[in-house]
Design a protein around this motif. Structure first.
Motif, PDB file in Angstrom:
ATOM      1  N   GLY A 192       1.005 -13.113   9.690  1.00  0.00           N
ATOM      2  CA  GLY A 192       2.086 -12.154   9.587  1.00  0.00           C
ATOM      3  C   GLY A 192       1.924 -11.238   8.398  1.00  0.00           C
ATOM      4  N   LEU A 193       2.129  -9.936   8.605  1.00  0.00           N
ATOM      5  CA  LEU A 193       2.135  -8.952   7.526  1.00  0.00           C
ATOM      6  C   LEU A 193       3.586  -8.646   7.179  1.00  0.00           C
ATOM      7  CD1 LEU A 193       0.011  -5.744   7.135  1.00  0.00           C
ATOM      8  CD2 LEU A 193       2.495  -5.621   6.878  1.00  0.00           C
ATOM      9  N   TYR A 194       3.908  -8.779   5.900  1.00  0.00           N
ATOM     10  CA  TYR A 194       5.263  -8.519   5.409  1.00  0.00           C
ATOM     11  C   TYR A 194       5.211  -7.314   4.472  1.00  0.00           C
ATOM     12  CZ  TYR A 194       6.506 -12.968   7.461  1.00  0.00           C
ATOM     13  OH  TYR A 194       6.716 -13.984   8.361  1.00  0.00           O
ATOM     14  N   ASP A 195       5.948  -6.288   4.803  1.00  0.00           N
ATOM     15  CA  ASP A 195       5.894  -5.033   4.068  1.00  0.00           C
ATOM     16  C   ASP A 195       6.852  -5.067   2.878  1.00  0.00           C
ATOM     17  OD1 ASP A 195       5.424  -2.353   3.383  1.00  0.00           O
ATOM     18  OD2 ASP A 195       5.338  -1.740   5.476  1.00  0.00           O
ATOM     19  N   ALA A 196       6.389  -4.506   1.755  1.00  0.00           N
ATOM     20  CA  ALA A 196       7.208  -4.469   0.546  1.00  0.00           C
ATOM     21  C   ALA A 196       7.931  -3.142   0.362  1.00  0.00           C
ATOM     22  CB  ALA A 196       6.333  -4.727  -0.681  1.00  0.00           C
ATOM     23  N   TYR A 197       7.524  -2.106   1.109  1.00  0.00           N
ATOM     24  CA  TYR A 197       7.997  -0.747   0.824  1.00  0.00           C
ATOM     25  C   TYR A 197       9.149  -0.383   1.743  1.00  0.00           C
ATOM     26  CZ  TYR A 197       7.543   4.175  -0.548  1.00  0.00           C
ATOM     27  OH  TYR A 197       7.758   5.440  -1.047  1.00  0.00           O
ATOM     28  N   MET A 198      10.344  -0.324   1.180  1.00  0.00           N
ATOM     29  CA  MET A 198      11.533  -0.146   2.006  1.00  0.00           C
ATOM     30  C   MET A 198      11.741   1.286   2.487  1.00  0.00           C
ATOM     31  SD  MET A 198      12.693  -3.081   2.552  1.00  0.00           S
ATOM     32  CE  MET A 198      14.283  -2.668   3.266  1.00  0.00           C
ATOM     33  N   VAL A 199      11.018   2.246   1.954  1.00  0.00           N
ATOM     34  CA  VAL A 199      11.156   3.626   2.430  1.00  0.00           C
ATOM     35  C   VAL A 199      10.765   3.741   3.895  1.00  0.00           C
ATOM     36  CG1 VAL A 199      10.203   5.962   2.201  1.00  0.00           C
ATOM     37  CG2 VAL A 199      10.961   4.703   0.170  1.00  0.00           C
ATOM     38  N   HIS A 200       9.771   2.950   4.334  1.00  0.00           N
ATOM     39  CA  HIS A 200       9.379   2.986   5.747  1.00  0.00           C
ATOM     40  C   HIS A 200       9.626   1.637   6.432  1.00  0.00           C
ATOM     41  CE1 HIS A 200       5.072   2.073   4.127  1.00  0.00           C
ATOM     42  NE2 HIS A 200       5.635   0.925   4.514  1.00  0.00           N
ATOM     43  N   ALA A 201      10.658   0.931   5.994  1.00  0.00           N
ATOM     44  CA  ALA A 201      10.917  -0.417   6.499  1.00  0.00           C
ATOM     45  C   ALA A 201      11.087  -0.459   8.006  1.00  0.00           C
ATOM     46  CB  ALA A 201      12.156  -0.999   5.816  1.00  0.00           C
ATOM     47  N   CYS A 235       0.820  -1.227   0.000  1.00  0.00           N
ATOM     48  CA  CYS A 235       0.000   0.000   0.000  1.00  0.00           C
ATOM     49  C   CYS A 235       0.846   1.267   0.000  1.00  0.00           C
ATOM     50  CB  CYS A 235      -0.970  -0.005   1.175  1.00  0.00           C
ATOM     51  SG  CYS A 235      -0.202   0.293   2.784  1.00  0.00           S
ATOM     52  N   LEU A 236       2.101   1.207   0.447  1.00  0.00           N
ATOM     53  CA  LEU A 236       3.039   2.339   0.496  1.00  0.00           C
ATOM     54  C   LEU A 236       2.641   3.394   1.528  1.00  0.00           C
ATOM     55  CD1 LEU A 236       3.586   2.962  -3.345  1.00  0.00           C
ATOM     56  CD2 LEU A 236       4.511   1.148  -1.907  1.00  0.00           C
ATOM     57  N   ASP A 237       1.671   3.095   2.362  1.00  0.00           N
ATOM     58  CA  ASP A 237       1.113   4.046   3.331  1.00  0.00           C
ATOM     59  C   ASP A 237       1.333   3.490   4.733  1.00  0.00           C
ATOM     60  OD1 ASP A 237      -0.467   5.585   5.014  1.00  0.00           O
ATOM     61  OD2 ASP A 237      -2.222   5.570   3.701  1.00  0.00           O
ATOM     62  N   ILE A 238       2.261   4.071   5.481  1.00  0.00           N
ATOM     63  CA  ILE A 238       2.606   3.523   6.794  1.00  0.00           C
ATOM     64  C   ILE A 238       1.429   3.600   7.754  1.00  0.00           C
ATOM     65  CG2 ILE A 238       3.576   5.701   7.603  1.00  0.00           C
ATOM     66  CD1 ILE A 238       4.724   2.097   8.478  1.00  0.00           C
ATOM     67  N   GLU A 239       0.560   4.585   7.611  1.00  0.00           N
ATOM     68  CA  GLU A 239      -0.590   4.671   8.517  1.00  0.00           C
ATOM     69  C   GLU A 239      -1.574   3.535   8.250  1.00  0.00           C
ATOM     70  OE1 GLU A 239      -0.558   6.538  11.140  1.00  0.00           O
ATOM     71  OE2 GLU A 239       1.375   7.305  10.428  1.00  0.00           O
ATOM     72  N   LEU A 240      -1.751   3.178   6.985  1.00  0.00           N
ATOM     73  CA  LEU A 240      -2.620   2.046   6.660  1.00  0.00           C
ATOM     74  C   LEU A 240      -1.975   0.743   7.126  1.00  0.00           C
ATOM     75  CD1 LEU A 240      -5.111   0.776   5.458  1.00  0.00           C
ATOM     76  CD2 LEU A 240      -4.091   0.993   3.178  1.00  0.00           C
ATOM     77  N   VAL A 241      -0.670   0.621   6.969  1.00  0.00           N
ATOM     78  CA  VAL A 241       0.032  -0.557   7.480  1.00  0.00           C
ATOM     79  C   VAL A 241      -0.205  -0.694   8.983  1.00  0.00           C
ATOM     80  CG1 VAL A 241       2.311  -1.552   7.934  1.00  0.00           C
ATOM     81  CG2 VAL A 241       1.800  -0.598   5.681  1.00  0.00           C
ATOM     82  N   LYS A 242      -0.071   0.397   9.704  1.00  0.00           N
ATOM     83  CA  LYS A 242      -0.280   0.363  11.159  1.00  0.00           C
ATOM     84  C   LYS A 242      -1.720  -0.035  11.492  1.00  0.00           C
ATOM     85  CE  LYS A 242       3.264   3.793  12.348  1.00  0.00           C
ATOM     86  NZ  LYS A 242       3.526   5.169  12.847  1.00  0.00           N
ATOM     87  N   ALA A 243      -2.667   0.460  10.712  1.00  0.00           N
ATOM     88  CA  ALA A 243      -4.068   0.098  10.950  1.00  0.00           C
ATOM     89  C   ALA A 243      -4.291  -1.397  10.731  1.00  0.00           C
ATOM     90  CB  ALA A 243      -4.980   0.916  10.034  1.00  0.00           C
ATOM     91  N   LYS A 244      -3.687  -1.943   9.695  1.00  0.00           N
ATOM     92  CA  LYS A 244      -3.802  -3.376   9.433  1.00  0.00           C
ATOM     93  C   LYS A 244      -3.160  -4.187  10.554  1.00  0.00           C
ATOM     94  CE  LYS A 244      -3.837  -2.942   4.364  1.00  0.00           C
ATOM     95  NZ  LYS A 244      -3.106  -3.215   3.114  1.00  0.00           N
TER      96      LYS A 244
END
Length: 312
Positions: free
Chosen positions: A191-200, A171-180
């Motif tokens: 487990g949620l695995y993030d693809a976006y390394m800008v906010h890794a 999603c590239l959106d750290i706030e949405l990641v946090k909500a999930k």
């Protein structure tokens, strides 16, 4: 995928021979490289694998090969949905599950069209669950042919069924990641695995289970190191260097991908061809020069943080 320690799940490349056939010897070497680097699992048959340009039988064969090479050292997941009637997709899910994968990955754009409602997508997900009893699933917000991003409420609903253990978030959106993460935090098997390394680093600190990014097709051991040290107080300066490295070099790693990743791995000593089935841009001297500079910077970064390169 239920380990509480953070882990790196590479989105695997598919090596090809110069005639376009799948290079299974190269795939063995690549799989072994990920494993030596410390990958916690493997994501075979994904977009980086050029899955849309593989036949159904090749998707199965590639996945079986990765499962065989991995043995029982790490779990393997693989994409299993490629459009059409849900019943047809369910049949392929079963075939892929029989290859030995831990979770069958649902591409979020393959169960409903770009203009179709969220409710229809949800219905089809539950229908797919009903047609494939007992098979664990994961979601992948693949950006092609269009990106369908799950909401936190959707992910919570699906995880609550007990059928979903993995989510590759794009999603590239750290706030949405946090909500999930907030609505799924009590589920030990997920487990949620993030693809976006800008906010890794921020994602790892927020509770993501790890990272699943294309940068792991350049320097997998660096992603593993970050998963292991993101909250290490004694390594905070090095973590900041690594995080900034990913920010600074984001564009070059995405341009003419996955060809550039195969070229980079060649420079590291991996004997694979640069051949790709899908045209992703022109690999010219300018691109070659930028990748050469990336290689120089990566070598310097490894020196600065005291990390050894895994040999091919």
């Amino acid at each position: 995928m239920s380990e509480k320690s953070k882990g790196f799940i590479p989105v695997m490349l598919t090596p090809f021979k110069e005639n376009g056939a799948v290079d299974y010897d190269g795939l063995t070497k690549l799989t072994e490289l990920y494993l030596r680097a410390g990958a916690a699992g493997l994501f075979a048959n994904c977009q980086s694998s050029e899955m849309f340009d593989l036949t159904a039988e090749e998707r199965l064969a590639v996945t079986r090969h990765v499962v065989k090479v991995a043995g029982e050292t790490v779990p393997v997941v693989a994409t299993t949905t490629f459009g059409g009637e849900v019943e047809k997709q369910a049949d392929f899910v079963k075939r892929m599950h029989d290859s030995g994968i831990e979770a069958a990955i649902i591409i979020t754009n393959m169960l409903a069209g770009e203009l179709e409602a969220e409710e229809l997508f949800n219905e089809r997900v539950h229908l797919l669950f009903d047609l494939t009893p007992g098979i664990p699933f994961g979601f992948y917000e693949c950006p092609e042919p269009f990106k369908r991003v799950l909401t936190a409420a959707q992910l919570q609903q699906f995880v609550a069924t007990g059928r979903v253990i993995y989510h590759k978030d794009t999603c590239l959106d750290i706030e949405l990641v946090k909500a999930k993460l907030n609505v799924t935090s009590g589920v030990a098997s997920f487990g949620l695995y993030d693809a976006y390394m800008v906010h890794a680093v921020e994602s790892l600190k927020a509770g993501s289970a790890g990272l699943s990014c294309i940068q792991g097709n350049y320097f997998p051991e660096l992603i593993v190191w970050l998963c292991e040290n993101y909250d290490n107080p004694s390594a905070s300066g090095q973590v900041a260097l690594v995080q900034q490295f990913f920010v600074d070099h984001m564009e070059v790693m995405h341009h003419v991908y996955p060809m550039v990743a195969k070229y980079f791995l060649q420079k590291r000593g991996l004997e694979i061809s640069m051949f790709t089935r899908r045209f992703s841009g022109v690999f010219d001297e300018g691109v070659k020069g930028r990748v050469g500079e990336l290689y120089r910077c990566y070598r310097q970064l490894f020196y600065d943080i005291g990390l050894n390169m895994v040999t091919s």
